[in-house]
Design a protein around this motif. Structure first.
Motif, PDB file in Angstrom:
ATOM      1  N   HIS A 273       0.827  -1.207   0.000  1.00  0.00           N
ATOM      2  CA  HIS A 273       0.000   0.000   0.000  1.00  0.00           C
ATOM      3  C   HIS A 273       0.865   1.262   0.000  1.00  0.00           C
ATOM      4  N   TRP A 274       1.993   1.219   0.694  1.00  0.00           N
ATOM      5  CA  TRP A 274       2.918   2.352   0.645  1.00  0.00           C
ATOM      6  C   TRP A 274       3.346   2.600  -0.806  1.00  0.00           C
ATOM      7  N   ALA A 275       3.679   1.537  -1.517  1.00  0.00           N
ATOM      8  CA  ALA A 275       4.121   1.674  -2.909  1.00  0.00           C
ATOM      9  C   ALA A 275       3.016   2.242  -3.790  1.00  0.00           C
ATOM     10  N   VAL A 276       1.781   1.786  -3.588  1.00  0.00           N
ATOM     11  CA  VAL A 276       0.664   2.293  -4.381  1.00  0.00           C
ATOM     12  C   VAL A 276       0.420   3.772  -4.063  1.00  0.00           C
ATOM     13  N   ALA A 277       0.431   4.114  -2.775  1.00  0.00           N
ATOM     14  CA  ALA A 277       0.156   5.495  -2.373  1.00  0.00           C
ATOM     15  C   ALA A 277       1.224   6.456  -2.886  1.00  0.00           C
ATOM     16  N   ARG A 278       2.451   5.988  -3.010  1.00  0.00           N
ATOM     17  CA  ARG A 278       3.545   6.847  -3.458  1.00  0.00           C
ATOM     18  C   ARG A 278       3.907   6.609  -4.924  1.00  0.00           C
ATOM     19  N   ALA A 279       3.043   5.887  -5.619  1.00  0.00           N
ATOM     20  CA  ALA A 279       3.338   5.547  -7.018  1.00  0.00           C
ATOM     21  C   ALA A 279       3.473   6.781  -7.898  1.00  0.00           C
ATOM     22  N   GLY A 280       2.622   7.777  -7.697  1.00  0.00           N
ATOM     23  CA  GLY A 280       2.706   8.983  -8.510  1.00  0.00           C
ATOM     24  C   GLY A 280       3.986   9.749  -8.268  1.00  0.00           C
ATOM     25  N   THR A 281       4.404   9.799  -7.003  1.00  0.00           N
ATOM     26  CA  THR A 281       5.621  10.518  -6.641  1.00  0.00           C
ATOM     27  C   THR A 281       6.864   9.810  -7.155  1.00  0.00           C
ATOM     28  N   LEU A 282       6.881   8.472  -7.048  1.00  0.00           N
ATOM     29  CA  LEU A 282       8.069   7.693  -7.394  1.00  0.00           C
ATOM     30  C   LEU A 282       7.990   7.056  -8.779  1.00  0.00           C
ATOM     31  N   ARG A 283       6.887   7.302  -9.489  1.00  0.00           N
ATOM     32  CA  ARG A 283       6.705   6.799 -10.859  1.00  0.00           C
ATOM     33  C   ARG A 283       6.768   5.264 -10.891  1.00  0.00           C
ATOM     34  N   ILE A 284       5.927   4.664 -10.029  1.00  0.00           N
ATOM     35  CA  ILE A 284       5.758   3.209  -9.991  1.00  0.00           C
ATOM     36  C   ILE A 284       4.491   2.881 -10.758  1.00  0.00           C
ATOM     37  N   ASP A 285       4.562   1.972 -11.723  1.00  0.00           N
ATOM     38  CA  ASP A 285       3.340   1.670 -12.480  1.00  0.00           C
ATOM     39  C   ASP A 285       2.794   0.262 -12.234  1.00  0.00           C
ATOM     40  N   GLU A 286       3.459  -0.524 -11.379  1.00  0.00           N
ATOM     41  CA  GLU A 286       2.935  -1.848 -11.044  1.00  0.00           C
ATOM     42  C   GLU A 286       3.467  -2.294  -9.695  1.00  0.00           C
TER      43      GLU A 286
END
Length: 301
Positions: free
Chosen positions: A256-269
């Motif tokens: 959930h941390w990765a999903v919540a920060r996906a926009g900031t860190l440019r994570i797409d999956e």
């Protein structure tokens, strides 16, 4: 020819009808513009863990990213979920979960902490990790804070002029903390259209952000999570599963941390425990179930 009373009434009715039609048309136009302007806009949603018709809360990716940091700092310090709920409700009231550089007098940041009151320098307070740590440090000094009403616990830390204002945020904060501490699997999702993610992700940046939020032990020795493909980050979780077969809470906290920060860190999956999240579709079950030993993040290219 003089107008009759009947013709005057017909004229008024005609004008009224024309005005009503114009009003309806205007309302329709505004609705279409609102939908078209918001459709596809980036947003994050947290829902009740039962997945039914329960409560939900929608926020911007910026708010979700800050909430994830607040939660991560709390759990890393060994604070319980109740403490995370208190911190999130406080930040919702003080800043709407935005790291703002202004406020009442010299108040700054997520918790509107004041340099003049000993909370730190302006630069420190505007660091969400530092600000969250300071909040938890003061909260931990409140005797029995976990048993106090949320408003009272928050007020002991904040000393606000409007102490009752924290209470209204408790339901949303509780939803967020359940997801971000890992108790509620796959209950937080973000929709991030491709055009809102600028540039490729940087694995080194993701790892640095993880360490800042969760501490250096979040990333053990290289290779402990298995090989990572280029443009991806794998974060070890621990045992493959609990005795009851459920995925470890720590895994869902990291996911959930990765999903919540996906926009900031440019994570797409993000993938974990047989579920996969993508920036355009949200969570779904993987065709080939992944293990529970690591949370895997694929970065935008």
């Amino acid at each position: 020819m003089p107008r009759t009373a009947a013709s005057s009434r017909r004229s008024r009715l005609s004008r009224f009808a024309a005005a009503f039609v114009a009003l309806v048309a205007l309302a329709g136009y505004v609705a279409v513009q609102y939908v078209s302007g918001h459709q596809g806009a980036p947003r994050c949603t947290v829902r009740a863990a039962d997945g039914g018709e329960g409560r939900s809360y929608e926020m911007s990716p910026e708010m979700a990213a800050n909430a994830a940091t607040i939660s991560a700092v709390g759990t890393t310090r060994g604070m319980p979920e109740r403490a995370v709920t208190i911190a999130l409700a406080t930040a919702l009231q003080e800043s709407s979960l935005r790291n703002i550089d202004h406020g009442d007098r010299d108040s700054l940041g997520l918790f509107q902490q004041r340099p003049s009151q000993g909370w730190g320098t302006p630069e420190q307070i505007l660091d969400p990790v530092y600000a969250s740590g300071e909040f938890y440090e003061h909260l931990a000094e409140v005797p029995g804070y976990s048993r106090l009403p949320l408003t009272e616990a928050a007020q002991r830390v904040q000393k606000s002029g409007f102490p009752q204002a924290y209470a209204k945020h408790e339901p949303d904060a509780a939803l967020l903390s359940a997801a971000l501490t890992g108790r509620a699997p796959a209950s937080l999702t973000c929709s991030l259209p491709a055009e809102t993610v600028s540039g490729p992700g940087d694995a080194a940046e993701v790892r640095a952000d993880l360490v800042r939020a969760f501490g250096k032990d979040v990333l053990p020795a290289a290779g402990s999570a298995g090989p990572s493909a280029a443009g991806s980050v794998a974060v070890p979780v621990g045992p493959d599963a609990k005795a009851d077969g459920e995925a470890p809470r720590r895994g869902w906290e990291l996911a959930h941390w990765a999903v919540a920060r996906a926009g900031t860190l440019r994570i797409d999956e993000v993938s974990y425990a047989g579920r996969i999240w993508t920036a355009d579709t949200g969570w779904r079950t993987e065709r080939k179930e992944s293990g529970m030993t690591a949370v895997r993040m694929r970065l935008a290219q």
